[in-house]
Design a protein around this motif. Structure first.
Motif, mmCIF file in Angstrom:
data_model
loop_
_atom_site.group_PDB
_atom_site.id
_atom_site.type_symbol
_atom_site.label_atom_id
_atom_site.label_comp_id
_atom_site.label_asym_id
_atom_site.label_seq_id
_atom_site.Cartn_x
_atom_site.Cartn_y
_atom_site.Cartn_z
ATOM 1 N N THR A 3 -25.990 -11.640 64.857
ATOM 2 C CA THR A 3 -26.772 -11.991 66.022
ATOM 3 C C THR A 3 -27.563 -13.259 65.746
ATOM 4 O O THR A 3 -27.840 -13.592 64.589
ATOM 5 N N GLN A 53 -30.616 -13.659 67.084
ATOM 6 C CA GLN A 53 -32.012 -13.330 67.390
ATOM 7 C C GLN A 53 -32.818 -13.411 66.104
ATOM 8 O O GLN A 53 -32.715 -12.554 65.231
ATOM 9 N N ARG A 81 -30.590 -12.414 73.704
ATOM 10 C CA ARG A 81 -31.929 -12.540 73.130
ATOM 11 C C ARG A 81 -32.927 -11.598 73.792
ATOM 12 O O ARG A 81 -32.859 -11.348 74.990
ATOM 13 N N SER A 134 -35.638 -8.049 79.122
ATOM 14 C CA SER A 134 -34.649 -8.292 78.072
ATOM 15 C C SER A 134 -33.338 -7.580 78.370
ATOM 16 O O SER A 134 -32.258 -8.163 78.264
ATOM 17 N N ASP A 152 -41.548 -15.802 68.262
ATOM 18 C CA ASP A 152 -41.468 -16.252 69.658
ATOM 19 C C ASP A 152 -42.874 -16.289 70.241
ATOM 20 O O ASP A 152 -43.347 -15.305 70.793
#
Length: 358
Positions: free
Chosen positions: A9, A11, A59, A72, A207
């Motif tokens: 992934t 992320q 994400r 999400s 983030d």
């Protein structure tokens, strides 16, 4: 030697760091790898000269250090629906490579392609510490833990040949015959760099969208220099002269990490593991709604390896108090110098040997 599809992934930075380290180890053993990734992780692998099959990126959406769960899920569902034609293309590309095994680090498109073509797969990540080990949490987190196990079990493939979990803490396995637990996977640059104790505190948030208060807390300690990664400089950055805003960059981040007096960050597994290996004091703030990070923070505190702030970001008083206690955590500890790379390779090769014996 085997041909392996390795999917990850995009992320967070931790997955790409882990896969980069494992790529070096597996290639050194003569295995041929085809990578499957999108976004920054795919770009990083491609820039290192490796062959990468690009896939869409799914994400989490974050705001003020909290996952926006329904936003999400809706976003991921929409992207998945729009990109259903990716699977036949992946099947074609995988068949041309003719692999013996897929290793997935929480990447979903490759798993669906592997199912379609009958390709054996194994899971290799940290998230499945939630589902494959027996850990204890305070009563207030029991519901969160149950929900997290449900979500991870739904997201992870149920037909894995083996589940390999990397972790800096080691609760007992639920089923040792079908899963293994190894120490953190560390890239060569981390293993080889010599840590020093500088004057700055490294700050990283995975983030910082909509994040309130953290920059202000740092600015309230004008005597302390902070190097902030992954933050967009605010309009009033000139009023925060003790904060250096730095764009994400692998080599610069490593240098600043190795020379930091302390690290303040979200509670992602990879950065915690690398900081512990380098002997850095840690203050972590788990992303709310991501129980894996809460569990990381709980064990960090439980094992006396660092401190955590839950359900909010650190305030100036928290930073000042933590910086006053650095002597408790400074220095490399023998128990944290473990590296799981060789054990992980041995586990993967045992799975390959078992598959070849069928």
């Amino acid at each position: 030697m085997a041909r392996i599809v390795y999917a990850l992934t995009s992320q967070g930075r931790g997955h790409s760091s882990r896969v980069t380290a494992m790529a070096e180890a597996l290639e050194a053993r003569g295995h041929e790898l085809l990578f499957c990734a999108g976004g920054g992780a795919g770009q990083l692998l491609a820039e290192s000269g490796r062959t990468v099959v690009s896939v869409p990126v799914l994400r989490h959406k974050m705001h003020n250090n909290r996952i926006r769960l329904w936003t999400s899920l809706a976003s991921m569902g929409l992207v998945t629906a729009r990109t259903h034609k990716v699977i036949p293309a992946l099947v074609e590309r995988f068949r041309a490579f003719d692999p013996q095994l897929l290793i997935t680090d929480f990447e979903s498109y490759s798993v669906r392609a592997a199912r379609r073509m009958g390709l054996p797969l194994m899971c290799f990540n940290h998230q499945q510490v939630l589902t494959h080990t027996r850990y204890e949490v305070p009563p207030r987190y029991l519901a969160d833990a149950a929900l997290a196990r449900l979500v991870v079990n739904m997201a992870a493939p149920n037909n894995a040949e083996h589940v390999l979990v990397s972790s800096f803490f080691y609760p007992p396995l639920r089923d040792p015959a079908r899963s293994s637990l190894v120490a953190p996977i560390l890239r060569r640059a981390i293993r080889e760099i010599e840590p020093q104790t500088g004057e700055h505190v490294l700050v990283y948030h995975n983030d910082p969208t909509g994040l309130h208060g953290l920059l202000e807390a740092m600015a309230a300690l004008p005597e302390q220099r902070f190097i902030a990664y992954n933050f967009e400089p605010p309009a009033n950055a000139a009023a925060m002269p003790n904060i250096q805003f730095v764009a994400a960059e692998v080599e610069g981040f490593l240098r600043d990490l190795a020379a930091a007096k302390a690290v303040v960050c979200t509670a992602g597994f990879t950065l915690i593991s690398e900081a512990l290996y380098l002997g850095k004091p840690l203050l972590v703030m788990p992303n709310e709604g991501i129980f894996e990070q809460t569990l990381n923070a709980l064990y960090l505190e439980r094992d006396g390896l660092g401190e955590a702030i839950y359900h909010r970001v650190p305030e100036a008083a928290d930073l000042r108090a933590f910086l006053g206690r650095l002597d408790r955590y400074t220095g490399r500890r023998p128990t944290q110098l473990r590296c799981g790379n060789d054990d992980a390779v041995a586990c993967i090769e045992a799975v390959l040997e078992r598959l070849g014996a069928r």
